[in-house]
Design an enzyme around this catalytic site. Sequence first.
Site, PDB file in Angstrom:
ATOM      1  CG  LEU A 105      -1.918  -1.113   1.359  1.00  0.00           C
ATOM      2  CD1 LEU A 105      -2.561  -1.112   2.721  1.00  0.00           C
ATOM      3  CD2 LEU A 105      -2.975  -0.950   0.278  1.00  0.00           C
ATOM      4  N   GLY A 163       7.609   3.769   3.401  1.00  0.00           N
ATOM      5  CA  GLY A 163       8.240   4.978   3.908  1.00  0.00           C
ATOM      6  C   GLY A 163       9.506   4.605   4.627  1.00  0.00           C
ATOM      7  CG  PHE A 203       9.079   5.398  10.263  1.00  0.00           C
ATOM      8  CD1 PHE A 203      10.223   5.683  10.985  1.00  0.00           C
ATOM      9  CD2 PHE A 203       8.233   6.422   9.912  1.00  0.00           C
ATOM     10  CE1 PHE A 203      10.510   6.981  11.357  1.00  0.00           C
ATOM     11  CE2 PHE A 203       8.519   7.724  10.285  1.00  0.00           C
ATOM     12  CZ  PHE A 203       9.657   8.002  11.010  1.00  0.00           C
ATOM     13  N   GLY A 204       9.253   1.813   7.229  1.00  0.00           N
ATOM     14  CA  GLY A 204       8.918   0.476   6.790  1.00  0.00           C
ATOM     15  C   GLY A 204       7.795   0.525   5.778  1.00  0.00           C
ATOM     16  CG  ASP A 206       6.382  11.550   9.725  1.00  0.00           C
ATOM     17  OD1 ASP A 206       6.643  12.592   9.077  1.00  0.00           O
ATOM     18  OD2 ASP A 206       6.554  10.409   9.263  1.00  0.00           O
TER      19      ASP A 206
END
Length: 776
Positions: free
Chosen positions: A487, A490, A492-493, A604
């Site tokens: 999907l 980013g 962070f994963g 964020d």
Amino acid sequence: MLSIVPLAICSSHASDSITSNQSLPGDQNLFSVGGNFELGFFTKNKASSKFYIGIWYKRVSELTPVWVANRATPVSDITKCLLHISPDGNLALLDQSINSLVWSTNATIPSNSSTVAVLQDNGNLVLRDPDNSSNIFWQSFDNPTHMWLPGCKISFNKITKVSRRIISWKNSEDPAPGLFSNSNLEDTQNVLQWNMSKIYWTSGPWNGLIFTKLPEMTSQYLFKLTFVNTSEESYFTFSLLDNTTTPYAAYVMDVSGQMKALLWLEVNRQWTQIFAAPAQCDVTKFCGPFGICNELRESCLCVKGFSQRSPKDWALSDHSLGCVRDIQLQYCDGTGSDYVGERDKFFQMSSVRLPDDGQSLQVGSDDECMQACLYNCSCTAYSYNGTGCTVWYGDLYNLQDQYEGSGGGTLYLRLAASELPNHHKKGSVSGLVAGLVAASLVCFGIVCTLVTIRIRRRRAFKLVMGPLVAFRYSDLQRVTKNFSDKLGAGSFGSVSKGVLPDSTAIAVKKLEGLRQGEKQFRTEVSTLGTIQHVNLVRFCGFCAEGKERLLVFDYMPNGSLDSRLFRGNDNVLDWSTRYRIALGIARGLEYLHEKCRECIIHCDIKPENILLDAEFNPKVADFGLAKLLGREFSHVLTSMRGTIGYLAPEWITGLAITPKADVYSFGMMLLEIISGKRNTEQLAESGESDDYYFPAVAAVNVREDTVQCLLDDRLQGNANMDELIIACRVACWCIQGLESQRPTMGLVVRMLEGLTEVSIPPIPSIFRALDIDAEN
Ligand SMILES: *[C@@H]1O[C@H](CO)[C@@H](O)[C@H](O)[C@H]1NC(C)=O
Ligand SMILES: *[C@@H]1O[C@H](CO)[C@@H](O)[C@H](O)[C@H]1NC(C)=O
Ligand SMILES: *[C@@H]1O[C@H](CO)[C@@H](O)[C@H](O)[C@H]1NC(C)=O
Ligand SMILES: *[C@@H]1O[C@H](CO)[C@@H](O)[C@H](O)[C@H]1NC(C)=O
Ligand SMILES: *[C@@H]1O[C@H](CO)[C@@H](O)[C@H](O)[C@H]1NC(C)=O
Ligand SMILES: *[C@@H]1O[C@H](CO)[C@@H](O)[C@H](O)[C@H]1NC(C)=O
């Protein structure tokens, strides 16, 4: 032995200069008067016995050379080396073991003038007249190596037509000049070049305030770039807007081929990257021949059938030698005209960026295209796109995988027949036996899998911890089809879609870079599980097994706000939906900030982290990550491209982060909700004559009550004017430089609801510092 130590201390002169009757032995250093910089020998690899004279930050714990004298001519024994003023007045490095001159400032100095070399507190090493500090013969700021420090000029000499250049290191340990360089073009553009020739990135022209294609390089609250144009030269120089909290910053021509802006954050004890251009995979030939670049990992791999030519260099971030074939092609003989060996095969590579030096051929089909390549012995790959055939000869450069942009497609790579799996050897007994064994193993495997699935099905999805489900990794792997339905991704994963056995759709986030133990992770996660609000994405489970850390959320069918807001002209979100979304986000954040048991700062906030449900209700995602990731978070966050436009100044200046940092990001995002475009993009898009930075323009128009022009063109003026005025004013209050001037999220909610009057906000200080006029 004992007496040597105190002696050495006595003789070490903590000086900032070398005069003609002194010399600096290899084991002593110079220190600038204010204590910011140090000059001496350094090495980045203790085992290599290659030493360089350099200047580095004295107060920065990580050795960071800003300038290197003998960058291509290291010395091996520093005790035999001497830095001194030579008889001709130049500063020179002498290797007494071989009695030779290793390096010299090589300036033209009037005969009989005496000189002194001084290390200044801004990092500049100056060779000058001892009695007249303005009479400078040579300075390191005029001869930069790989870094551009505040005060140093990147200049273009209009008479000689030569630009000063900063050149990357060869690799992460070797300061010798590498392949990537930064310089200025005559027309005021800053450019990056490969091997001093091919330009692979330009800043866009300077418009008096910023580089047109590069708002974030200059419109930050950190640096002030200045362009000076005289009849002899034009140059850029920069200063820090505020050097009290963060004194050390520099642009560096990195070994990655990117120009980076770095800032030393003492709180984290690390360099924080606040800007990098271009994207890693847009650096020409970064991965070398037959290397393939991956933007997400910012790294190189070899294409199938190839291996690293020099693994030693790759380990030091130098991929320029690229990859070599594992098995030589066998079809062509040495003369390139006859076909002798087994017919070569083509390996299909989908969704790759194709090299740009292909040649088109006039052939009518996929098969003819393949044949054309096969029967040309220097052809290494082809691509057929349905209408045209492109072939490549020789080395392939600039491939990028998982690429969907323009210039992408399917590449067929020529490999020796034996490289490809559907290769059938003529039957032999041993082959047959091996085949049978393999087949029976596969069957056995299938049985095993069936059994485990049956057993696991019974235990799966049952481990509930409070309101949360503790998932097994293998279950998540299965329901997401091995994380194949991505999907988004980013820093962070990545997030993948999955469907639980009861047909509930879920979104699974695989966290990267998390070094937290399982127990602590569970504790943090279970706190997150108690947080529930209609405008927050519902967190329903997690997984912590071995090194894997995953979070499971409700799946949101309408995707993220950025995909709805910025893309295309179909299904444009109307004004009332936008206003509802803004209000919903504000409520979600108010809940996180003020109504949870423990205040949660999101850290964020950006359109990518706002998800939309089937009715377009906004749900804030990714909250709590700052807490989960701890110190890693700020590092990942600030080194991310794109997010920087939403970060409050205090992120950069290293002050404590409060909920007001989210308020700032919310304000930046609210401006984007109003305009339907990215704040940074608008600048690049608008014509050359009227470049502007949208938030600055918005601030001016809000003061003059002319906000209609800020509305997304696609809405053709269809908006409730009262709401538009409120939204614009709220956004500008939120992006004030001073935290104390920004409203709380609770106040934002009341203002958007119309329950509290919104006064006209002042122009945020960051725009005042940049001197933006009230035009536009
Ligand atoms: C010193 O400068 C002269 C010209 O000014 C140049 O010809 C010479 O190559 C330089 N020597 C070194 C070692 O850089
Ligand atoms: C340089 O200095 C020496 C002695 O100090 C002197 O004899 C000589 O004439 C001077 N040369 C010039 C060009 O001034
Ligand atoms: C110092 O040097 C500068 C630059 O060469 C020169 O313009 C100036 O006249 C000198 N000042 C004195 C006092 O000699
Ligand atoms: C860089 O350019 C020079 C000549 O301009 C050439 O000799 C050299 O081979 C080039 N380097 C690479 C890695 O292609
Ligand atoms: C900070 O800026 C001031 C004024 O520009 C300058 O004098 C000072 O040396 C700077 N401090 C550092 C540490 O760079
Ligand atoms: C297909 O490739 C040819 C060149 O080989 C190019 O001219 C054409 O635009 C491409 N078509 C598409 C749809 O990409």
